[in-house]
Design an enzyme around this catalytic site. Structure first.
Site, PDB file in Angstrom:
ATOM      1  N   HIS A  96       5.756  13.333  34.166  1.00 20.62           N
ATOM      2  CA  HIS A  96       4.981  12.636  33.042  1.00 20.62           C
ATOM      3  C   HIS A  96       4.895  14.010  32.318  1.00 20.62           C
ATOM      4  O   HIS A  96       3.173  14.459  32.115  1.00 20.62           O
ATOM      5  CB  HIS A  96       3.496  12.941  34.325  1.00 20.62           C
ATOM      6  CG  HIS A  96       4.450  11.396  35.193  1.00 20.62           C
ATOM      7  ND1 HIS A  96       3.712  10.056  34.468  1.00 20.62           N
ATOM      8  CD2 HIS A  96       4.164  10.681  36.316  1.00 20.62           C
ATOM      9  CE1 HIS A  96       3.806   8.896  35.423  1.00 20.62           C
ATOM     10  NE2 HIS A  96       4.192   9.322  35.564  1.00 20.62           N
ATOM     11  N   VAL A 178       0.946  -2.884  35.114  1.00 21.04           N
ATOM     12  CA  VAL A 178      -0.036  -2.660  36.350  1.00 21.04           C
ATOM     13  C   VAL A 178      -1.269  -3.052  35.984  1.00 21.04           C
ATOM     14  O   VAL A 178      -1.600  -3.694  36.927  1.00 21.04           O
ATOM     15  CB  VAL A 178      -0.303  -0.499  35.870  1.00 21.04           C
ATOM     16  CG1 VAL A 178      -1.855  -0.894  36.682  1.00 21.04           C
ATOM     17  CG2 VAL A 178       1.001   0.314  36.182  1.00 21.04           C
ATOM     18  N   VAL A 266      -4.960   4.694  35.979  1.00 19.46           N
ATOM     19  CA  VAL A 266      -4.929   4.254  36.840  1.00 19.46           C
ATOM     20  C   VAL A 266      -3.567   5.220  35.080  1.00 19.46           C
ATOM     21  O   VAL A 266      -2.973   5.851  35.884  1.00 19.46           O
ATOM     22  CB  VAL A 266      -3.908   2.497  36.578  1.00 19.46           C
ATOM     23  CG1 VAL A 266      -2.663   3.178  37.628  1.00 19.46           C
ATOM     24  CG2 VAL A 266      -4.470   1.719  37.562  1.00 19.46           C
ATOM     25  N   ASP A 269      -2.290  10.456  35.149  1.00 18.29           N
ATOM     26  CA  ASP A 269      -0.384  10.916  35.007  1.00 18.29           C
ATOM     27  C   ASP A 269      -0.469  11.388  33.558  1.00 18.29           C
ATOM     28  O   ASP A 269       0.349  12.073  33.739  1.00 18.29           O
ATOM     29  CB  ASP A 269       0.546  10.121  35.445  1.00 18.29           C
ATOM     30  CG  ASP A 269       0.142   9.963  36.955  1.00 18.29           C
ATOM     31  OD1 ASP A 269       0.173  11.438  37.289  1.00 18.29           O
ATOM     32  OD2 ASP A 269       0.872   9.363  37.817  1.00 18.29           O
ATOM     33  N   ALA A 299      -4.276  10.654  40.613  1.00 18.03           N
ATOM     34  CA  ALA A 299      -3.010  10.782  39.630  1.00 18.03           C
ATOM     35  C   ALA A 299      -2.604   9.797  40.625  1.00 18.03           C
ATOM     36  O   ALA A 299      -1.134   9.752  40.148  1.00 18.03           O
ATOM     37  CB  ALA A 299      -2.378  12.190  39.234  1.00 18.03           C
TER      38      ALA A 299
END
EC number: 1.4.1.1
Length: 376
Positions: A96, A178, A266, A269, A299
């Site tokens: 990331h 997700v 979510v 990150d 994260a």
């Protein structure tokens, strides 16, 4: 090749980059696996299981890093681990980098070959990100439901309601892996669910999956503002591979929410989807409150369910690790287009275009980075 697996040191990160089954896979391919003692305990894998699988147990993280040709991790290295970076080392983990300028600089300066799980792409999908996205999506709804309880500071809402009492309202921003899994759990709890996405093709797919049990909306500022205002729980799950996440929910939108509502980001990150989320939180201190709204921005959400997450992750990472270990980084990159898409830093160059654009580096393709190294 020697593959090293150090213990994760991020706050409450209990996953481990290798299961005993993965050790067997790599050893059968002719490689050596060194595991830091205790690395698997958080996921309920005992040292004895690794030893029985054929791994060498190493006393210290420093020795694991120093001995290894390739390091496999779950989360990005922390600053205390940068000292182990060196030219020729292969780092295979979630990175990331668009949200991590200091880590990127350390990787560039040390000339590590950094291959990111989250950007490996096959036919437009992200196979090494998918299992953790499934976990994070499911967890996001569970977490949101928990923090809606009055004892946690929430507004005292039961998402499923009861007969004669209205259901809670959940808005999921982003209809990818997700978001889809977050919606599944929200529906299972009995909530009223809205999914917002920019892609009309994806919205039609979601309509086919869920039918009339959810509402789908095209992503635009008006629709987001209207949905957020009326929601008890909003889950941000919009990811652009390798890039910083877009801030789709503004400060003004969040101020319109009722006190005690909950946001679960979510996408933290990669920087997060909410304008009011300016830093990640931890499992130790997961929540902060702004505008009377609870913000959850941990994260490493899957770190809370490490056994499930570790097995799911290593099911997909180990086959790629075998290819990299067996062929070496350069040959594996040249032979497998999927591995090529995972290369974020190589030979002191940023080799993933989105990361270079976000952090102000000149982009050099992995192929050119390899050629430049060969000319030296």
């Amino acid at each position: 090749m020697i593959i090293g697996v150090p213990k994760e040191i991020k706050n409450n990160e209990n996953r481990v980059a290798m299961t005993p089954a993965g050790v067997v896979h790599l050893i059968n391919a002719g490689h050596t696996v060194q595991i830091e003692k205790g690395a698997g305990l958080g996921s309920n894998f005992a040292d004895a299981e690794y030893k029985e699988a054929g791994a060498e147990l190493i006393d210290s993280a420093a020795s694991v890093w120093e001995n290894a040709d390739m390091i496999m991790k779950v989360k990005e290295p922390l600053s205390s681990e940068y000292k182990y970076f060196r030219k020729g080392l292969i780092l295979f983990t979630y990175l990331h980098l668009a949200a991590a300028p200091e880590l990127t600089k350390a990787l560039v300066d040390s000339e590590v070959t950094a291959i990111a799980y989250e950007t490996i792409t096959v036919n437009g999908t992200l196979p090494l990100l998918t299992p953790m996205s499934e976990v994070a999506g499911r967890m996001a709804t569970q977490i949101g439901a928990q923090y809606l309880e009055k004892s946690e500071g929430g507004k005292g809402i039961l998402l499923g309601g009861i007969p004669g009492v209205s259901r809670g309202k959940v808005t999921v921003i982003g209809g990818g892996v997700v978001g889809t899994h977050a919606a599944k759990i929200a529906l299972g709890l009995g909530a009223e669910v809205t999914i917002i996405d920019l892609n009309p093709v994806r919205l039609r797919q979601l309509d086919d999956i869920f039918g009339s049990s959810i509402q789908t909306l095209m992503s635009n500022p008006y629709n987001i503002a209207e949905a957020v205002k009326d929601s008890d729980l909003v889950i941000g799950s919009v990811l652009i591979p390798g890039r910083k996440a877009p801030k789709l929910v503004t400060d003004e939108m969040i101020q319109s929410m009722q006190p005690g509502s909950v946001l679960v980001d979510v996408a933290i990150d990669q920087g997060g989807n909410f304008e009011t989320v300016d830093h990640p939180t931890t499992h130790d201190e997961p929540i902060y409150v702004k505008h009377d709204v609870l913000h959850y921005a941990v994260a490493n959400i899957p770190g809370a369910v490490p056994r499930t997450a570790t097995v799911g992750l290593t099911n997909v990472t180990v086959p790629y690790a075998v290819q990299i270990a067996s062929k070496g980084a350069v040959k594996a990159i040249q032979d497998n287009p999927a591995i090529l898409t995972g290369v974020n830093v190589m030979n002191g160059k940023v080799t993933y275009e989105a990361v270079a654009a976000d952090l102000g580096y000149d982009f050099v393709s992995p192929e050119d980075a390899i050629k430049d190294a060969e000319l030296v």
